[in-house]
Design an enzyme around this catalytic site. Structure first.
Site, short mmCIF file in Angstrom:
data_model
loop_
_atom_site.label_atom_id
_atom_site.label_comp_id
_atom_site.label_asym_id
_atom_site.label_seq_id
_atom_site.Cartn_x
_atom_site.Cartn_y
_atom_site.Cartn_z
N HIS A 1 -8.33 -4.80 -0.97
CA HIS A 1 -7.02 -4.24 -0.65
C HIS A 1 -6.21 -5.15 0.27
O HIS A 1 -5.06 -4.85 0.57
CB HIS A 1 -7.22 -2.86 -0.01
CG HIS A 1 -5.99 -2.00 -0.05
ND1 HIS A 1 -5.35 -1.66 -1.22
CD2 HIS A 1 -5.27 -1.40 0.95
CE1 HIS A 1 -4.31 -0.89 -0.95
NE2 HIS A 1 -4.23 -0.73 0.36
N SER B 1 0.83 -1.20 0.00
CA SER B 1 0.00 0.00 0.00
C SER B 1 0.88 1.26 0.00
O SER B 1 1.64 1.47 -0.95
CB SER B 1 -0.97 -0.06 1.19
OG SER B 1 -2.00 0.89 1.05
N ASP C 1 -10.26 -4.00 -5.57
CA ASP C 1 -9.61 -3.11 -4.61
C ASP C 1 -10.20 -1.70 -4.74
O ASP C 1 -10.06 -1.06 -5.78
CB ASP C 1 -8.10 -3.07 -4.88
CG ASP C 1 -7.31 -2.43 -3.77
OD1 ASP C 1 -7.85 -1.52 -3.09
OD2 ASP C 1 -6.14 -2.80 -3.57
#
Length: 207
Positions: free
Chosen positions: A185, A104, A154
């Site tokens: 995610h 991320s 996502d």
């Protein structure tokens, strides 16, 4: 730049082995990916910096003004600082190879380092990166191995932007592999296995 530019943790590996830098996601810290790094690269020395930006108390590597809206000036600052941090550790350790893994926000700073200093890392694993801008690569990514992992649903990193990032990387010569899952995610088991295969295939000098 100093090896201590960031608060960080180190898990020592075998002498002369690879260095694996791991970069946490928003709201985590330098402990988040240590055990994963050790699992994926058992012989490597794992180095995990803590993001130096606080977003309402959540640790990050650079500032943003909204979801997917980056403070590009602060991203440039963070990228320069991280390049220096990595380079200082590499010069001190003289490893067999230099690897990176980020999730991320950590994947985003790692990607930015790859764009800014292509020769610095031999291989990088970008888990759920979000690059909402056209990268300006300083040099060529030829010979760099990059694994991108992503979720088809996502909500933070839309699949079309993952595909666009893949195209950017390939156009600049990188050897790119993309691993998808059907979720969001979160990191799923197939991503971890793909990362394991990818990192274990990185050539090591003298092997």
């Amino acid at each position: 730049m100093s090896k201590d530019a960031y608060i960080h943790k180190v898990l020592p590996g075998s002498p002369g082995s690879a260095l694996l830098f791991v970069f946490h996601g928003t709201g985590a810290d330098e402990s988040q990916l240590l055990s994963l790094g050790r699992d994926l690269a058992p012989q490597a020395t794992i180095i995990s910096p803590r993001g130096d930006v606080s977003e309402h108390g959540a640790g990050r590597f650079f500032r943003r003004t909204g979801e997917g809206v980056y403070d590009m000036g602060d991203l440039a600052r963070a990228t320069d600082k991280m390049v220096g941090f990595i380079r200082a550790h590499v010069e001190a350790a003289k490893p067999s190879s230099v690897l990176g893994l980020g999730y991320s926000n950590g994947a985003n700073i790692l990607a930015s380092v790859v764009f800014a200093a292509p020769p610095l890392l031999d291989a990088a694993v970008l888990m759920h990166p979000l690059i909402p801008f056209e990268p300006q690569v300083h040099g060529s990514l030829a010979g760099r191995r990059i694994l991108v992992t992503a979720g088809r649903r996502d909500p933070i990193c839309p699949p079309n932007l993952t595909s666009r990032l893949e195209a950017y990387l390939r156009a600049d010569g990188a050897d790119v592999t993309v691993e998808w899952h059907d979720g969001g995610h979160e990191v799923q088991s197939n991503e971890i296995e793909a990362a394991r295969r990818f990192l274990s295939a990185t050539p090591v000098e003298g092997a």
